[in-house]
Design an enzyme around this catalytic site. Sequence first.
Site, PDB file in Angstrom:
ATOM      1  N   TYR A 183       0.916  13.862 -17.195  1.00  0.00           N
ATOM      2  CA  TYR A 183       1.617  12.865 -18.286  1.00  0.00           C
ATOM      3  C   TYR A 183       1.649  13.432 -19.606  1.00  0.00           C
ATOM      4  CZ  TYR A 183       0.382   9.293 -14.517  1.00  0.00           C
ATOM      5  OH  TYR A 183       0.321   8.703 -13.621  1.00  0.00           O
TER       6      TYR A 183
ATOM      7  N   HIS B  46      -3.011  13.841  -7.039  1.00  0.00           N
ATOM      8  CA  HIS B  46      -1.916  13.176  -7.550  1.00  0.00           C
ATOM      9  C   HIS B  46      -0.613  12.818  -6.450  1.00  0.00           C
ATOM     10  CE1 HIS B  46       0.539  11.966 -11.491  1.00  0.00           C
ATOM     11  NE2 HIS B  46       0.836  11.126 -10.567  1.00  0.00           N
TER      12      HIS B  46
ATOM     13  N   SER C  31       2.419   0.755 -10.895  1.00  0.00           N
ATOM     14  CA  SER C  31       3.597   0.083 -11.271  1.00  0.00           C
ATOM     15  C   SER C  31       3.591  -1.329 -10.838  1.00  0.00           C
ATOM     16  CB  SER C  31       4.855   1.036 -10.815  1.00  0.00           C
ATOM     17  OG  SER C  31       5.106   2.272 -11.299  1.00  0.00           O
ATOM     18  N   PRO C  32       2.354  -1.906 -11.165  1.00  0.00           N
ATOM     19  CA  PRO C  32       2.211  -3.351 -10.750  1.00  0.00           C
ATOM     20  C   PRO C  32       3.296  -4.476 -11.167  1.00  0.00           C
ATOM     21  CG  PRO C  32       0.627  -2.931 -12.349  1.00  0.00           C
ATOM     22  CD  PRO C  32       1.422  -1.605 -12.071  1.00  0.00           C
TER      23      PRO C  32
ATOM     24  N   GLY D 123       6.378  -3.403 -11.329  1.00  0.00           N
ATOM     25  CA  GLY D 123       7.776  -2.868 -10.955  1.00  0.00           C
ATOM     26  C   GLY D 123       8.417  -2.207 -12.075  1.00  0.00           C
TER      27      GLY D 123
ATOM     28  N   GLY E 295       8.152  -2.731 -15.100  1.00  0.00           N
ATOM     29  CA  GLY E 295       8.693  -3.686 -16.084  1.00  0.00           C
ATOM     30  C   GLY E 295       9.749  -4.759 -15.642  1.00  0.00           C
ATOM     31  N   PHE E 296      10.382  -4.175 -14.298  1.00  0.00           N
ATOM     32  CA  PHE E 296      11.384  -5.188 -14.115  1.00  0.00           C
ATOM     33  C   PHE E 296      10.773  -6.699 -13.716  1.00  0.00           C
ATOM     34  CE2 PHE E 296      14.547  -7.003 -10.836  1.00  0.00           C
ATOM     35  CZ  PHE E 296      15.596  -6.848 -11.600  1.00  0.00           C
TER      36      PHE E 296
END
Length: 329
Positions: free
Chosen positions: A57, A125, A204-205, A207, A209-210
């Site tokens: 990152y 990773h 990404s729980p 999604g 941001g979606f």
Amino acid sequence: MQKRELGKSGLEVSAIGLGCMGLSYGYGPATDIQEAVSLIRQAFERGVTFFDTAEAYGPYKNEELLGEALAPFRSEVVIATKFGFNFDANGGQSGMNSRPEHIRAVADQALKRLKTDVIDLFYQHRVDPDVPIEDVAGTVKALISEGKVKHFGLSEAGVQTIRRAHAVQPVTALQSEYSLWWREPEQEILPTLEKLGIGFVPFSPLGKGFLTGAISEATTFDSKDFRNIVPRFSKEARKANQALVDLLTAIAARKKATSAQVALAWLLAQKPWIVPIPGTTKLHRLEENIRAAEVELTAEDLTNIESALATIKVEGDRYPAHLQARVNR
Ligand SMILES: NC(=O)c1ccc[n+]([C@@H]2O[C@H](COP(=O)([O-])OP(=O)(O)OC[C@H]3O[C@@H](n4cnc5c(N)ncnc54)[C@H](OP(=O)(O)O)[C@@H]3O)[C@@H](O)[C@H]2O)c1
């Protein structure tokens, strides 16, 4: 905040952690360092004790940020970081690398960047097809016996790899994508983890941001935003997937919660050894996400969500083909 144990490892962390990637990488320009330091410290003040980063990152910038932000209370938090790539001079990923000597070098550099003498949780990773997983697990085992690392983790590994790694060095946690719109881990991964006593950290729980409802067909992303190349975020896919957001909005209204909170509470309700790590760059959203730990979904809520989800087909792959090839190995 309540605590959870990652599998049967003895590693205890806040029920919701903080994914720190987006503060430096992935979703457009990095957040100003002092603002990012302040956000991370506010997370700690509100009960978050589990912070997720990776060498990749930035690269490096996010680990340096955590090193600075967490230094005042280092012994009270759990820092998870990751190894497994080479980088070119411009910071782009130039291939996978989980060779033992590389893992050792990354550990030494990460310790410096994180301003610490031990990495609490060190994940591979992505599974490296050129290095037997036994060699990777054996290297982390040696780092654990030398006191440089406390726990071993994998990310996006398949069940055979998890089993082989676990036989050499017990795996504390698997970190892979899992959320209301990506449920593949339920097929083989979750039963395997349960059997082996390994914890699960969904990335990404929300999604990406979606699932929060903050992104629509009309949203435009920064030119550096990774979502520009994700098929699930194409305009057409976002339009088609709006049905899922509408469903979540309706459930959230019934629960007097927000869509983001329902998405996180749903993950927490799946297993007591699951610890999601939502990412945000904004304090009000951090507070909202933390409060998801107080949202309780009843058995009836979960059944209603299940039957509503069964009527929705999510459109678009979660990764472009070249990145899809690196998962579930
Ligand atoms: N192991 C891996 O390969 C891997 C891959 C991806 C991610 N991760 C880890 O998982 C962490 C979380 O995943 P992620 O960042 O990809 O996705 P995520 O947590 O599902 O979503 C993050 C996005 O949602 C937005 N957001 C957060 N809370 C919100 C809220 N309450 N309302 C509206 N929008 C909200 C954030 O925007 P704002 O910043 O504007 O709030 C950000 O764009 C990362 O930080 C990283 O540590 C690991």
